[in-house]
Design an enzyme around this catalytic site. Structure first.
Site, PDB file in Angstrom:
ATOM      1  N   ARG A   1       0.861  -1.173   0.000  1.00  0.00           N
ATOM      2  CA  ARG A   1       0.000   0.000   0.000  1.00  0.00           C
ATOM      3  C   ARG A   1       0.900   1.227   0.000  1.00  0.00           C
ATOM      4  NH1 ARG A   1      -3.532  -2.766  -1.477  1.00  0.00           N
ATOM      5  NH2 ARG A   1      -5.526  -3.224  -0.471  1.00  0.00           N
TER       6      ARG A   1
ATOM      7  N   GLU B   1      -2.946   7.638  -4.252  1.00  0.00           N
ATOM      8  CA  GLU B   1      -3.324   7.189  -5.594  1.00  0.00           C
ATOM      9  C   GLU B   1      -4.803   7.461  -5.857  1.00  0.00           C
ATOM     10  OE1 GLU B   1      -2.021   3.068  -4.928  1.00  0.00           O
ATOM     11  OE2 GLU B   1      -4.092   2.440  -5.101  1.00  0.00           O
TER      12      GLU B   1
ATOM     13  N   HIS C   1      -1.376   0.442  -9.771  1.00  0.00           N
ATOM     14  CA  HIS C   1      -1.991  -0.522  -8.830  1.00  0.00           C
ATOM     15  C   HIS C   1      -2.638  -1.680  -9.612  1.00  0.00           C
ATOM     16  CE1 HIS C   1      -4.043  -0.981  -4.630  1.00  0.00           C
ATOM     17  NE2 HIS C   1      -3.823  -2.159  -5.182  1.00  0.00           N
TER      18      HIS C   1
HETATM   19  P1  NAP Z   1      -1.134 -11.783   4.419  1.00  0.00           P
HETATM   20  O1  NAP Z   1      -1.141 -13.178   3.935  1.00  0.00           O
HETATM   21  O2  NAP Z   1      -1.994 -11.394   5.565  1.00  0.00           O
HETATM   22  O3  NAP Z   1       0.380 -11.440   4.772  1.00  0.00           O
HETATM   23  C1  NAP Z   1       0.774 -10.225   5.317  1.00  0.00           C
HETATM   24  C2  NAP Z   1       2.121 -10.462   5.999  1.00  0.00           C
HETATM   25  O4  NAP Z   1       2.602  -9.209   6.461  1.00  0.00           O
HETATM   26  C3  NAP Z   1       2.035 -11.413   7.179  1.00  0.00           C
HETATM   27  O5  NAP Z   1       2.978 -12.426   7.029  1.00  0.00           O
HETATM   28  C4  NAP Z   1       2.320 -10.533   8.373  1.00  0.00           C
HETATM   29  O6  NAP Z   1       3.053 -11.293   9.316  1.00  0.00           O
HETATM   30  C5  NAP Z   1       3.157  -9.421   7.768  1.00  0.00           C
HETATM   31  N1  NAP Z   1       3.068  -8.189   8.528  1.00  0.00           N
HETATM   32  C6  NAP Z   1       1.980  -7.553   8.984  1.00  0.00           C
HETATM   33  N2  NAP Z   1       2.315  -6.446   9.639  1.00  0.00           N
HETATM   34  C7  NAP Z   1       3.662  -6.365   9.592  1.00  0.00           C
HETATM   35  C8  NAP Z   1       4.619  -5.442  10.091  1.00  0.00           C
HETATM   36  N3  NAP Z   1       4.240  -4.383  10.794  1.00  0.00           N
HETATM   37  N4  NAP Z   1       5.913  -5.678   9.833  1.00  0.00           N
HETATM   38  C9  NAP Z   1       6.305  -6.752   9.139  1.00  0.00           C
HETATM   39  N5  NAP Z   1       5.454  -7.672   8.639  1.00  0.00           N
HETATM   40  C10 NAP Z   1       4.144  -7.467   8.871  1.00  0.00           C
HETATM   41  O7  NAP Z   1      -1.470 -10.778   3.250  1.00  0.00           O
HETATM   42  P2  NAP Z   1      -1.169 -10.932   1.696  1.00  0.00           P
HETATM   43  O8  NAP Z   1      -2.293 -11.626   1.050  1.00  0.00           O
HETATM   44  O9  NAP Z   1       0.191 -11.448   1.499  1.00  0.00           O
HETATM   45  O10 NAP Z   1      -1.266  -9.384   1.248  1.00  0.00           O
HETATM   46  C11 NAP Z   1      -0.435  -8.416   1.816  1.00  0.00           C
HETATM   47  C12 NAP Z   1      -0.874  -7.037   1.366  1.00  0.00           C
HETATM   48  O11 NAP Z   1      -0.535  -6.829   0.010  1.00  0.00           O
HETATM   49  C13 NAP Z   1      -2.372  -6.749   1.404  1.00  0.00           C
HETATM   50  O12 NAP Z   1      -2.822  -6.471   2.715  1.00  0.00           O
HETATM   51  C14 NAP Z   1      -2.502  -5.575   0.462  1.00  0.00           C
HETATM   52  O13 NAP Z   1      -2.317  -4.363   1.173  1.00  0.00           O
HETATM   53  C15 NAP Z   1      -1.340  -5.773  -0.509  1.00  0.00           C
HETATM   54  N6  NAP Z   1      -1.811  -6.169  -1.860  1.00  0.00           N
HETATM   55  C16 NAP Z   1      -1.517  -5.378  -2.913  1.00  0.00           C
HETATM   56  C17 NAP Z   1      -1.936  -5.742  -4.177  1.00  0.00           C
HETATM   57  C18 NAP Z   1      -1.624  -4.902  -5.379  1.00  0.00           C
HETATM   58  O14 NAP Z   1      -2.384  -4.950  -6.331  1.00  0.00           O
HETATM   59  N7  NAP Z   1      -0.546  -4.146  -5.391  1.00  0.00           N
HETATM   60  C19 NAP Z   1      -2.668  -6.913  -4.371  1.00  0.00           C
HETATM   61  C20 NAP Z   1      -2.942  -7.689  -3.270  1.00  0.00           C
HETATM   62  C21 NAP Z   1      -2.505  -7.313  -2.007  1.00  0.00           C
HETATM   63  P3  NAP Z   1       3.122 -10.890  10.859  1.00  0.00           P
HETATM   64  O15 NAP Z   1       1.721 -10.551  11.268  1.00  0.00           O
HETATM   65  O16 NAP Z   1       3.682 -12.091  11.501  1.00  0.00           O
HETATM   66  O17 NAP Z   1       4.025  -9.722  10.935  1.00  0.00           O
HETATM   67  C1  8YV Z   2      -6.982  -4.753  -5.773  1.00  0.00           C
HETATM   68  C2  8YV Z   2      -5.439  -5.134  -3.777  1.00  0.00           C
HETATM   69  O1  8YV Z   2      -6.441  -3.876  -6.709  1.00  0.00           O
HETATM   70  O2  8YV Z   2      -6.319  -7.170  -3.004  1.00  0.00           O
HETATM   71  C3  8YV Z   2      -5.786  -6.106  -2.716  1.00  0.00           C
HETATM   72  O3  8YV Z   2      -5.499  -5.817  -1.540  1.00  0.00           O
HETATM   73  O4  8YV Z   2      -4.812  -4.159  -3.544  1.00  0.00           O
HETATM   74  C4  8YV Z   2      -5.804  -5.419  -5.182  1.00  0.00           C
HETATM   75  O5  8YV Z   2      -5.940  -6.766  -5.426  1.00  0.00           O
HETATM   76  C5  8YV Z   2      -7.920  -3.961  -5.041  1.00  0.00           C
HETATM   77  O6  8YV Z   2      -8.306  -4.503  -3.839  1.00  0.00           O
HETATM   78  C6  8YV Z   2      -9.133  -3.686  -5.923  1.00  0.00           C
HETATM   79  O7  8YV Z   2     -10.123  -3.136  -5.187  1.00  0.00           O
END
Ligand code: NAP
Ligand code: 8YV
Length: 336
Positions: free
Chosen positions: A251, A280, A298
């Site tokens: 994010r 954004e 994004h």
């Molecule tokens: P997830 O499976 O919940 O993994 C998040 C990881 O972050 C966990 O292993 C957690 O472990 C760690 N974490 C949380 N807080 C932390 C901190 N303060 N310092 C270090 N590590 C920390 O989530 P995910 O599915 O991998 O997704 C992660 C994030 O990616 C989403 O929440 C979203 O914001 C972003 N995302 C972006 C896109 C995009 O389009 N760019 C798409 C999908 C997701 P611990 O709790 O043990 O620290």
């Molecule tokens: C999407 C994301 O772009 O899953 C997330 O956390 O950031 C992306 O997959 C977004 O949520 C669309 O609303």
């Protein structure tokens, strides 16, 4: 003219209110902002859908039982919840749910669901693409060909992924999918997270700063929200160092954008690849003016197949809740 599948949410927003083939026997669900057409169609099959952007009167709001939220809409919290006293569930179109005031949802006893699991591989693919595009300067190389400069001179030699150590901040579902890919790239891996990840064979560092100091690529993939705001700050960037590359697919709020711009301008780090931004879709001019940054809008999960899977999981959560009183993928804070 866009094919129905290719209509963007902006296209849908511009369209006049359509004739909704709503079945009033289905549970009333509020959609905060336009979702892809195939998701709207799937929702219409299980709910009486009310579109917030078309205007919804208070009588209707009072009867709403479910809500489809997304980062495409503004933040969702108590102001909206207070208008929906019958609300039971908020299903998010996305895995990250920092767009939802989770404390307010918990206080109201709501269930919040996300799309965990169905987008890990897609976002990991995009992360690797962004990493290589940033280090090997692919957008600039492509412009070099298109603008005819290849006829005059070869494209300058680029930095390389070879010999680098890559640090992953957040070894969750997506972080692990990124790590799995990188094991095939013959680079050293390390990571930081707050808790141990059983089975993760890579060294874990006790802080982001320690990880940055030990690596020359930092990939950030933690949740957004207050707990991670500006986790990547001037100190972390300084620790990453002059040959360091920052990749942010988490994010925009996780990176102190002003500090990043200064670090890129001053050569405190080498380059950055960014899929997300603090405000954004607005991206600071100062960032766009830099040659050592690759910017994407994004699009981590933004393929047709994955957005379809995300939409279906969101709809399935609503349908399961209304049919059985159990959601499929409730977020940890709202798990019974
Ligand atoms: P997830 O499976 O919940 O993994 C998040 C990881 O972050 C966990 O292993 C957690 O472990 C760690 N974490 C949380 N807080 C932390 C901190 N303060 N310092 C270090 N590590 C920390 O989530 P995910 O599915 O991998 O997704 C992660 C994030 O990616 C989403 O929440 C979203 O914001 C972003 N995302 C972006 C896109 C995009 O389009 N760019 C798409 C999908 C997701 P611990 O709790 O043990 O620290
Ligand atoms: C999407 C994301 O772009 O899953 C997330 O956390 O950031 C992306 O997959 C977004 O949520 C669309 O609303």
């Amino acid at each position: 003219m866009a094919l129905p599948e290719q209509r963007s949410t902006a296209d849908i927003r511009r369209e006049p209110p359509g004739v909704t083939l709503a079945n009033p026997a289905l549970p009333p669900v509020l959609v905060a902002a336009p979702l892809p057409p195939f998701t709207m169609a799937a929702l219409d099959a299980v709910a009486t859908v009310h579109r917030l952007w078309e205007g919804v009167d208070q009588d209707t709001m009072a009867g709403i039982r479910g809500m489809a939220a997304s980062t495409l809409a503004g933040p969702v919290g108590e102001v909206l919840f207070a208008r929906m006293p019958a609300l039971e569930i908020v299903a998010n179109f996305g895995v990250g749910y920092d767009n939802i005031d989770i404390a307010a949802a918990v206080a109201r006893g709501l269930v919040v669901t996300n799309t965990a699991g169905v987008l890990d591989e897609e976002v990991a693919d995009l992360t690797i693409a962004l990493l290589l595009a940033t280090i090997r300067r692919l957008p600039a190389a492509e412009r070099h060909v298109r603008e005819g400069h290849w006829l005059e001179q070869a494209f300058p030699l680029s930095p390389s992924l070879r010999g680098r150590r890559v640090g992953i901040v957040g070894l969750g579902g997506i972080g692990k999918a990124i790590a799995r890919r990188l094991t095939g790239f013959a680079v050293d891996l390390a990571w930081h997270g707050r808790s141990e990840q059983p089975g993760a064979p890579w060294p874990r560092y006790p802080s982001v700063e320690a990880l940055a100091a030990a690596c020359d690529v930092l990939i950030v993939i933690v949740p957004g929200g207050l707990a991670t705001r500006h986790l990547i700050d001037a100190r972390v960037l300084a620790a990453l160092g002059a040959d360091g590359v920052l990749i942010n697919v988490s994010r925009g709020s996780v990176v102190d954008e002003a500090a990043l711009i200064e670090a890129l301008q001053q050569g405190t780090i080498l380059a950055a690849g960014l899929d997300v931004f603090e405000h954004e879709p607005r991206v600071p001019e100062a960032l766009l003016a830099l040659g050592n940054v690759v910017v994407l809008p994004h699009i981590g999960s933004a393929s047709l197949v994955t957005r379809r899977a995300m939409g279906q999981m969101m709809v399935d959560n609503l349908a399961a809740w209304f049919a059985t009183g159990q959601a499929l993928t409730p977020v940890p804070e709202t798990r019974g």
